[in-house]
Design a protein around this motif. Structure first.
Motif, PDB file in Angstrom:
ATOM      1  N   THR A  32      10.696   2.275 -11.375  1.00 34.74           N
ATOM      2  CA  THR A  32      11.204   3.650 -11.352  1.00 34.74           C
ATOM      3  C   THR A  32      12.394   3.797 -12.293  1.00 34.74           C
ATOM      4  N   THR A  33      13.319   2.850 -12.239  1.00 39.67           N
ATOM      5  CA  THR A  33      14.477   2.904 -13.144  1.00 39.67           C
ATOM      6  C   THR A  33      14.013   2.876 -14.595  1.00 39.67           C
ATOM      7  N   ALA A  34      13.053   2.034 -14.905  1.00 38.59           N
ATOM      8  CA  ALA A  34      12.527   1.956 -16.270  1.00 38.59           C
ATOM      9  C   ALA A  34      11.842   3.256 -16.674  1.00 38.59           C
ATOM     10  N   ALA A  35      11.149   3.886 -15.742  1.00 41.23           N
ATOM     11  CA  ALA A  35      10.479   5.158 -16.049  1.00 41.23           C
ATOM     12  C   ALA A  35      11.506   6.248 -16.330  1.00 41.23           C
ATOM     13  N   VAL A  36      12.601   6.265 -15.586  1.00 37.87           N
ATOM     14  CA  VAL A  36      13.666   7.239 -15.841  1.00 37.87           C
ATOM     15  C   VAL A  36      14.298   6.962 -17.197  1.00 37.87           C
TER      16      VAL A  36
ATOM     17  N   ILE B 132      14.917  10.616  -8.680  1.00 33.16           N
ATOM     18  CA  ILE B 132      15.307  10.625 -10.096  1.00 33.16           C
ATOM     19  C   ILE B 132      16.826  10.692 -10.207  1.00 33.16           C
ATOM     20  N   SER B 133      17.454  11.541  -9.404  1.00 35.43           N
ATOM     21  CA  SER B 133      18.914  11.673  -9.440  1.00 35.43           C
ATOM     22  C   SER B 133      19.604  10.368  -9.082  1.00 35.43           C
ATOM     23  N   ALA B 134      19.097   9.663  -8.083  1.00 33.24           N
ATOM     24  CA  ALA B 134      19.696   8.384  -7.690  1.00 33.24           C
ATOM     25  C   ALA B 134      19.618   7.378  -8.835  1.00 33.24           C
ATOM     26  N   HIS B 135      18.484   7.330  -9.506  1.00 28.70           N
ATOM     27  CA  HIS B 135      18.336   6.389 -10.624  1.00 28.70           C
ATOM     28  C   HIS B 135      19.184   6.829 -11.822  1.00 28.70           C
ATOM     29  N   LEU B 136      19.356   8.124 -12.013  1.00 27.04           N
ATOM     30  CA  LEU B 136      20.248   8.603 -13.081  1.00 27.04           C
ATOM     31  C   LEU B 136      21.688   8.174 -12.810  1.00 27.04           C
ATOM     32  N   VAL B 137      22.119   8.263 -11.565  1.00 24.09           N
ATOM     33  CA  VAL B 137      23.474   7.824 -11.206  1.00 24.09           C
ATOM     34  C   VAL B 137      23.627   6.331 -11.488  1.00 24.09           C
ATOM     35  N   GLU B 138      22.625   5.540 -11.098  1.00 26.64           N
ATOM     36  CA  GLU B 138      22.676   4.099 -11.367  1.00 26.64           C
ATOM     37  C   GLU B 138      22.794   3.831 -12.869  1.00 26.64           C
ATOM     38  N   LEU B 139      21.974   4.515 -13.656  1.00 27.23           N
ATOM     39  CA  LEU B 139      22.009   4.316 -15.107  1.00 27.23           C
ATOM     40  C   LEU B 139      23.316   4.815 -15.712  1.00 27.23           C
TER      41      LEU B 139
ATOM     42  N   GLU C 205       0.822  -1.205   0.000  1.00 20.43           N
ATOM     43  CA  GLU C 205       0.000   0.000   0.000  1.00 20.43           C
ATOM     44  C   GLU C 205       0.860   1.262   0.000  1.00 20.43           C
ATOM     45  N   ALA C 206       1.986   1.247   0.704  1.00 21.48           N
ATOM     46  CA  ALA C 206       2.894   2.391   0.719  1.00 21.48           C
ATOM     47  C   ALA C 206       3.549   2.572  -0.649  1.00 21.48           C
ATOM     48  N   LEU C 207       3.902   1.470  -1.293  1.00 19.89           N
ATOM     49  CA  LEU C 207       4.485   1.560  -2.640  1.00 19.89           C
ATOM     50  C   LEU C 207       3.471   2.125  -3.630  1.00 19.89           C
ATOM     51  N   GLY C 208       2.212   1.744  -3.468  1.00 20.44           N
ATOM     52  CA  GLY C 208       1.173   2.270  -4.345  1.00 20.44           C
ATOM     53  C   GLY C 208       0.941   3.749  -4.136  1.00 20.44           C
ATOM     54  N   LYS C 209       1.009   4.173  -2.895  1.00 21.78           N
ATOM     55  CA  LYS C 209       0.781   5.582  -2.567  1.00 21.78           C
ATOM     56  C   LYS C 209       1.963   6.451  -2.986  1.00 21.78           C
ATOM     57  N   HIS C 210       3.167   5.888  -2.915  1.00 22.51           N
ATOM     58  CA  HIS C 210       4.400   6.630  -3.236  1.00 22.51           C
ATOM     59  C   HIS C 210       5.202   5.838  -4.266  1.00 22.51           C
ATOM     60  N   PRO C 211       4.812   5.888  -5.536  1.00 22.75           N
ATOM     61  CA  PRO C 211       5.498   5.063  -6.543  1.00 22.75           C
ATOM     62  C   PRO C 211       6.965   5.434  -6.758  1.00 22.75           C
ATOM     63  N   LEU C 212       7.362   6.658  -6.427  1.00 24.71           N
ATOM     64  CA  LEU C 212       8.775   7.011  -6.477  1.00 24.71           C
ATOM     65  C   LEU C 212       9.318   6.882  -5.055  1.00 24.71           C
ATOM     66  N   THR C 213       9.753   5.690  -4.713  1.00 27.79           N
ATOM     67  CA  THR C 213      10.227   5.410  -3.367  1.00 27.79           C
ATOM     68  C   THR C 213      11.556   6.113  -3.134  1.00 27.79           C
ATOM     69  N   PHE C 214      11.619   6.899  -2.080  1.00 24.15           N
ATOM     70  CA  PHE C 214      12.824   7.674  -1.811  1.00 24.15           C
ATOM     71  C   PHE C 214      14.032   6.765  -1.641  1.00 24.15           C
ATOM     72  N   CYS C 215      15.144   7.211  -2.206  1.00 26.32           N
ATOM     73  CA  CYS C 215      16.424   6.527  -2.029  1.00 26.32           C
ATOM     74  C   CYS C 215      17.553   7.511  -2.317  1.00 26.32           C
ATOM     75  N   VAL C 216      18.696   7.255  -1.722  1.00 26.37           N
ATOM     76  CA  VAL C 216      19.894   8.016  -2.049  1.00 26.37           C
ATOM     77  C   VAL C 216      20.781   7.232  -3.011  1.00 26.37           C
ATOM     78  N   ASP C 217      20.564   5.923  -3.096  1.00 30.98           N
ATOM     79  CA  ASP C 217      21.347   5.051  -3.971  1.00 30.98           C
ATOM     80  C   ASP C 217      20.430   3.921  -4.430  1.00 30.98           C
ATOM     81  N   SER C 218      19.916   4.043  -5.644  1.00 31.60           N
ATOM     82  CA  SER C 218      18.930   3.067  -6.121  1.00 31.60           C
ATOM     83  C   SER C 218      19.538   1.683  -6.339  1.00 31.60           C
ATOM     84  N   ALA C 219      20.787   1.616  -6.769  1.00 35.41           N
ATOM     85  CA  ALA C 219      21.421   0.304  -6.947  1.00 35.41           C
ATOM     86  C   ALA C 219      21.577  -0.396  -5.597  1.00 35.41           C
TER      87      ALA C 219
END
Length: 165
Positions: A95-99, A138-145, A38-52
Motif C-alpha cells: 500500500t505504501t508503495a502504491a501511494v 491513503i491519508s495514513a500512508h501519506l503521513v508516513e511518507l 484471504e482478508a488481505l486479498g479481499k481488502h488490499p487497502l487495509t484500514f489503519c489510522v497510522d500506517s507506520a
C-alpha cells in the motif's frame, strides 16, 4: 490471571489508535493488528489510522515466542506467526508503495491519489463508505511518507496537494 490462565495484553496501535492483542498461554488473539491472507486479498487497502505504527505492531508480534495458534481480527486461525506477520507486512508495504507510485503522476489531492492507487491495484469502490475508509488509508500512508521526508504538501487553489519530494 483469569481463571488460572495468565492473560497478556500487547499494545498494537496502527489499525486504531489504541488497540491490544491478547495472549493467553500459547494462543494469540491478534485483533486487527494481523489479518488472514484471504482478508488481505479481499481488502488490499487495509484500514489503519497510522500506517507506520501498523507496520511496527505487526513486526513486534513476530518477536513473540511460543505462540502455537493465532486468531487474526479477520480471517481464519493460523499456526505460523512469522509467516502471517510476513504476509501482513508485505501487504502494508504494498500500500505504501502504491501511494508512492501514485505520487509519481504529479501533485494531487488525497482523493486523486486514492483514485490512482485504486486503479493501480485494480480496486473498484462501489459505495461512499468504502471511499471514506480507503481515503483514510491513503491519508495514513501519506503521513508516513511525509514524516519520512518523501512527500510534501501545499495548498493551491483551495486544494491540499501532495507531491513526492
Amino acid at each position: 490471571t483469569l481463571v488460572g490462565a495468565e492473560v497478556e495484553l500487547i499494545a498494537v496501535p496502527g489499525h486504531a489508535a489504541q488497540m491490544y492483542a491478547v495472549r493467553v498461554q500459547d494462543v494469540l488473539y491478534a485483533a486487527d493488528a494481523l489479518f488472514g491472507p484471504e482478508a488481505l486479498g479481499k481488502h488490499p487497502l487495509t484500514f489503519c489510522v497510522d500506517s507506520a505504527a501498523q507496520k511496527a505492531s505487526a513486526a513486534a508480534l513476530a518477536d513473540l515466542s511460543g505462540v502455537r495458534l493465532i486468531l487474526p481480527g479477520h480471517g481464519g486461525p493460523a499456526e505460523d506467526l512469522p509467516a502471517l506477520v510476513s504476509v501482513n507486512r508485505a501487504s502494508y508495504e504494498r500500500t505504501t508503495a502504491a501511494v508512492r507510485g501514485a505520487l509519481s503522476g504529479g501533485a494531487a489531492t488525497a482523493d486523486e491519489l486514492l483514485a490512482r492507487v485504486c486503479n493501480d491495484l485494480n480496486i473498484q469502490m462501489s459505495n461512499a463508505p468504502s471511499v471514506v475508509l480507503n481515503r483514510s488509508v491513503i491519508s495514513a500512508h501519506l503521513v508516513e511518507l511525509q514524516q519520512a521526508g518523501q512527500v510534501t504538501q501545499a495548498v493551491k487553489d483551495n486544494r491540499l496537494l501532495f507531491q513526492a519530494t
